[in-house]
Design a protein around this motif. Structure first.
Motif, PDB file in Angstrom:
ATOM      1  N   LEU A  17       0.845  -1.199   0.000  1.00 57.42           N
ATOM      2  CA  LEU A  17       0.000   0.000   0.000  1.00 57.42           C
ATOM      3  C   LEU A  17       0.877   1.244   0.000  1.00 57.42           C
ATOM      4  O   LEU A  17       1.939   1.268   0.641  1.00 57.42           O
ATOM      5  CB  LEU A  17      -0.924   0.002   1.217  1.00 57.42           C
ATOM      6  CG  LEU A  17      -1.969  -1.105   1.258  1.00 57.42           C
ATOM      7  CD1 LEU A  17      -2.617  -1.183   2.632  1.00 57.42           C
ATOM      8  CD2 LEU A  17      -3.022  -0.899   0.174  1.00 57.42           C
ATOM      9  N   ASP A  18       0.424   2.283  -0.683  1.00 61.05           N
ATOM     10  CA  ASP A  18       1.198   3.520  -0.755  1.00 61.05           C
ATOM     11  C   ASP A  18       1.440   4.096   0.630  1.00 61.05           C
ATOM     12  O   ASP A  18       0.548   4.102   1.491  1.00 61.05           O
ATOM     13  CB  ASP A  18       0.463   4.572  -1.600  1.00 61.05           C
ATOM     14  CG  ASP A  18       0.453   4.230  -3.079  1.00 61.05           C
ATOM     15  OD1 ASP A  18       1.295   3.413  -3.519  1.00 61.05           O
ATOM     16  OD2 ASP A  18      -0.407   4.783  -3.797  1.00 61.05           O
ATOM     17  N   HIS A  19       2.649   4.615   0.832  1.00 58.89           N
ATOM     18  CA  HIS A  19       3.013   5.296   2.074  1.00 58.89           C
ATOM     19  C   HIS A  19       2.593   6.758   1.953  1.00 58.89           C
ATOM     20  O   HIS A  19       2.582   7.321   0.861  1.00 58.89           O
ATOM     21  CB  HIS A  19       4.524   5.196   2.296  1.00 58.89           C
ATOM     22  CG  HIS A  19       4.948   5.730   3.612  1.00 58.89           C
ATOM     23  ND1 HIS A  19       5.323   7.036   3.793  1.00 58.89           N
ATOM     24  CD2 HIS A  19       5.041   5.135   4.811  1.00 58.89           C
ATOM     25  CE1 HIS A  19       5.634   7.225   5.063  1.00 58.89           C
ATOM     26  NE2 HIS A  19       5.478   6.084   5.707  1.00 58.89           N
ATOM     27  N   ARG A  20       2.239   7.372   3.074  1.00 59.06           N
ATOM     28  CA  ARG A  20       1.889   8.796   3.092  1.00 59.06           C
ATOM     29  C   ARG A  20       2.289   9.399   4.432  1.00 59.06           C
ATOM     30  O   ARG A  20       2.309   8.704   5.451  1.00 59.06           O
ATOM     31  CB  ARG A  20       0.390   8.991   2.878  1.00 59.06           C
ATOM     32  CG  ARG A  20      -0.422   8.415   4.043  1.00 59.06           C
ATOM     33  CD  ARG A  20      -1.876   8.656   3.901  1.00 59.06           C
ATOM     34  NE  ARG A  20      -2.616   7.936   4.953  1.00 59.06           N
ATOM     35  CZ  ARG A  20      -3.902   7.746   4.934  1.00 59.06           C
ATOM     36  NH1 ARG A  20      -4.624   8.209   3.925  1.00 59.06           N
ATOM     37  NH2 ARG A  20      -4.501   7.103   5.915  1.00 59.06           N
ATOM     38  N   PRO A  21       2.557  10.699   4.460  1.00 62.74           N
ATOM     39  CA  PRO A  21       2.815  11.344   5.752  1.00 62.74           C
ATOM     40  C   PRO A  21       1.484  11.515   6.498  1.00 62.74           C
ATOM     41  O   PRO A  21       0.430  11.702   5.879  1.00 62.74           O
ATOM     42  CB  PRO A  21       3.409  12.697   5.353  1.00 62.74           C
ATOM     43  CG  PRO A  21       2.882  12.959   3.983  1.00 62.74           C
ATOM     44  CD  PRO A  21       2.697  11.616   3.330  1.00 62.74           C
ATOM     45  N   ILE A  25      -3.426  13.461   6.118  1.00 63.92           N
ATOM     46  CA  ILE A  25      -4.729  12.950   6.564  1.00 63.92           C
ATOM     47  C   ILE A  25      -5.534  14.072   7.215  1.00 63.92           C
ATOM     48  O   ILE A  25      -5.052  14.738   8.126  1.00 63.92           O
ATOM     49  CB  ILE A  25      -4.538  11.802   7.577  1.00 63.92           C
ATOM     50  CG1 ILE A  25      -3.697  10.685   6.958  1.00 63.92           C
ATOM     51  CG2 ILE A  25      -5.886  11.277   8.058  1.00 63.92           C
ATOM     52  CD1 ILE A  25      -3.173   9.693   7.974  1.00 63.92           C
ATOM     53  N   ASP A  26      -6.780  14.259   6.748  1.00 70.89           N
ATOM     54  CA  ASP A  26      -7.643  15.257   7.385  1.00 70.89           C
ATOM     55  C   ASP A  26      -9.030  14.720   7.729  1.00 70.89           C
ATOM     56  O   ASP A  26      -9.838  15.424   8.336  1.00 70.89           O
ATOM     57  CB  ASP A  26      -7.758  16.516   6.522  1.00 70.89           C
ATOM     58  CG  ASP A  26      -8.441  16.286   5.173  1.00 70.89           C
ATOM     59  OD1 ASP A  26      -8.898  15.164   4.892  1.00 70.89           O
ATOM     60  OD2 ASP A  26      -8.508  17.253   4.389  1.00 70.89           O
ATOM     61  N   ASP A  75      -0.229   5.483   8.315  1.00 73.07           N
ATOM     62  CA  ASP A  75       0.705   6.054   7.340  1.00 73.07           C
ATOM     63  C   ASP A  75       0.708   5.307   6.006  1.00 73.07           C
ATOM     64  O   ASP A  75       1.538   5.580   5.137  1.00 73.07           O
ATOM     65  CB  ASP A  75       2.118   6.158   7.918  1.00 73.07           C
ATOM     66  CG  ASP A  75       2.773   4.814   8.178  1.00 73.07           C
ATOM     67  OD1 ASP A  75       2.103   3.764   8.087  1.00 73.07           O
ATOM     68  OD2 ASP A  75       3.988   4.812   8.487  1.00 73.07           O
ATOM     69  N   ARG A  76      -0.253   4.403   5.823  1.00 72.85           N
ATOM     70  CA  ARG A  76      -0.445   3.711   4.541  1.00 72.85           C
ATOM     71  C   ARG A  76      -1.840   4.051   4.021  1.00 72.85           C
ATOM     72  O   ARG A  76      -2.782   4.248   4.787  1.00 72.85           O
ATOM     73  CB  ARG A  76      -0.335   2.191   4.718  1.00 72.85           C
ATOM     74  CG  ARG A  76       1.023   1.715   5.160  1.00 72.85           C
ATOM     75  CD  ARG A  76       1.980   1.672   4.017  1.00 72.85           C
ATOM     76  NE  ARG A  76       3.328   1.309   4.469  1.00 72.85           N
ATOM     77  CZ  ARG A  76       4.316   1.070   3.654  1.00 72.85           C
ATOM     78  NH1 ARG A  76       4.134   1.135   2.354  1.00 72.85           N
ATOM     79  NH2 ARG A  76       5.506   0.779   4.125  1.00 72.85           N
ATOM     80  N   THR A 135      -3.544  17.024  11.822  1.00 72.26           N
ATOM     81  CA  THR A 135      -4.297  17.625  10.713  1.00 72.26           C
ATOM     82  C   THR A 135      -5.719  17.064  10.588  1.00 72.26           C
ATOM     83  O   THR A 135      -6.472  17.491   9.713  1.00 72.26           O
ATOM     84  CB  THR A 135      -3.551  17.385   9.390  1.00 72.26           C
ATOM     85  OG1 THR A 135      -3.255  15.991   9.280  1.00 72.26           O
ATOM     86  CG2 THR A 135      -2.265  18.193   9.344  1.00 72.26           C
ATOM     87  N   LEU A 136      -6.086  16.143  11.458  1.00 76.71           N
ATOM     88  CA  LEU A 136      -7.406  15.507  11.391  1.00 76.71           C
ATOM     89  C   LEU A 136      -8.488  16.503  11.792  1.00 76.71           C
ATOM     90  O   LEU A 136      -8.466  17.062  12.886  1.00 76.71           O
ATOM     91  CB  LEU A 136      -7.424  14.289  12.324  1.00 76.71           C
ATOM     92  CG  LEU A 136      -8.520  13.278  12.136  1.00 76.71           C
ATOM     93  CD1 LEU A 136      -8.538  12.718  10.729  1.00 76.71           C
ATOM     94  CD2 LEU A 136      -8.346  12.151  13.142  1.00 76.71           C
ATOM     95  N   ARG A 137      -9.440  16.754  10.879  1.00 77.50           N
ATOM     96  CA  ARG A 137     -10.484  17.756  11.130  1.00 77.50           C
ATOM     97  C   ARG A 137     -11.899  17.249  10.866  1.00 77.50           C
ATOM     98  O   ARG A 137     -12.845  17.701  11.476  1.00 77.50           O
ATOM     99  CB  ARG A 137     -10.256  18.989  10.250  1.00 77.50           C
ATOM    100  CG  ARG A 137      -8.944  19.695  10.476  1.00 77.50           C
ATOM    101  CD  ARG A 137      -8.934  20.458  11.791  1.00 77.50           C
ATOM    102  NE  ARG A 137      -7.669  21.146  11.976  1.00 77.50           N
ATOM    103  CZ  ARG A 137      -6.666  20.694  12.709  1.00 77.50           C
ATOM    104  NH1 ARG A 137      -6.743  19.541  13.302  1.00 77.50           N
ATOM    105  NH2 ARG A 137      -5.558  21.392  12.852  1.00 77.50           N
ATOM    106  N   GLY A 138     -12.060  16.330   9.897  1.00 82.47           N
ATOM    107  CA  GLY A 138     -13.391  15.934   9.467  1.00 82.47           C
ATOM    108  C   GLY A 138     -13.703  14.477   9.730  1.00 82.47           C
ATOM    109  O   GLY A 138     -12.819  13.640   9.906  1.00 82.47           O
ATOM    110  N   ILE A 139     -14.997  14.189   9.736  1.00 80.31           N
ATOM    111  CA  ILE A 139     -15.485  12.828   9.895  1.00 80.31           C
ATOM    112  C   ILE A 139     -16.717  12.679   9.004  1.00 80.31           C
ATOM    113  O   ILE A 139     -17.511  13.616   8.874  1.00 80.31           O
ATOM    114  CB  ILE A 139     -15.817  12.497  11.374  1.00 80.31           C
ATOM    115  CG1 ILE A 139     -16.168  11.020  11.548  1.00 80.31           C
ATOM    116  CG2 ILE A 139     -16.913  13.409  11.907  1.00 80.31           C
ATOM    117  CD1 ILE A 139     -16.252  10.583  13.015  1.00 80.31           C
TER     118      ILE A 139
END
Length: 187
Positions: A17-21, A25-26, A75-76, A135-139
């Protein structure tokens, strides 16, 4: 009192799976498995559906007893909501939903309630994620983001929603009152 614990149970293809910082993520997307149990959800998650050798899965799965399993680390990029995967974390709640007649127009009710311990575990996980992912803001519910319709499996002239999870019995007011996250509804 709920004892928060994550149980790592990585999918066999997790490193593909692609890695991401984490800063990418928000949003958190809430799903229900629409399957009878966690073992069946695991079986579905392990199915390789793409040329990359990966499949569809959420990051976290919460069983009816409140057990939280991590199938994919945050992070994936997991494949759980078309168009939102790169920026979101998918959380799956074990719940039968419309199983096994997902697209049958006569079986669109989602009647299984979410146990209190499962929702308590979800809230604990969301609060933990808020601390881990600045950076998590929405659900959103899966049904809030995937508004597509398909032809019903039992009636060629009838359309049904592709995704209806987490469904009408999900306790949005309770969950929203316990986090800083703002609900997102597409469209």
């Amino acid at each position: 009192m709920f004892a928060f614990a994550l149980h790592p149970h990585p999918l066999p293809y997790v490193l593909a799976l692609d890695h991401r910082p984490l800063a990418a993520i928000d949003t958190v997307v809430i799903h229900c498995t629409e399957l009878p149990d966690l073992a069946t959800a695991r079986d579905y998650g392990e199915r390789m559906l793409y040329p990359s050798g990966t499949g569809n899965s959420g990051h976290f799965y919460i069983d009816r007893d409140g057990r939280i399993e991590e199938y994919v680390p945050p992070d994936r990029v997991a494949h759980h909501t078309h168009g939102w995967n790169a920026r979101s974390i998918g959380i799956e709640l074990v719940n039968t939903g419309r199983y096994p007649h997902w697209l049958d127009s006569r079986h669109q009710a989602m009647a299984e309630p979410y146990p209190d311990v499962q929702i308590t575990a979800l809230i604990a996980l969301l609060q933990w994620l808020e601390g881990q992912v600045g950076t998590l803001r929405g659900i959103a519910g899966h049904e809030d983001l995937d508004l597509g319709e398909v032809t019903a499996s039992d009636a060629p002239g009838v359309s049904v929603r592709r995704k209806r999870d987490p469904g009408p019995l999900f306790p949005w007011p309770t969950v929203l009152s316990e986090t800083r996250l703002q609900r997102i509804i597409a469209g």
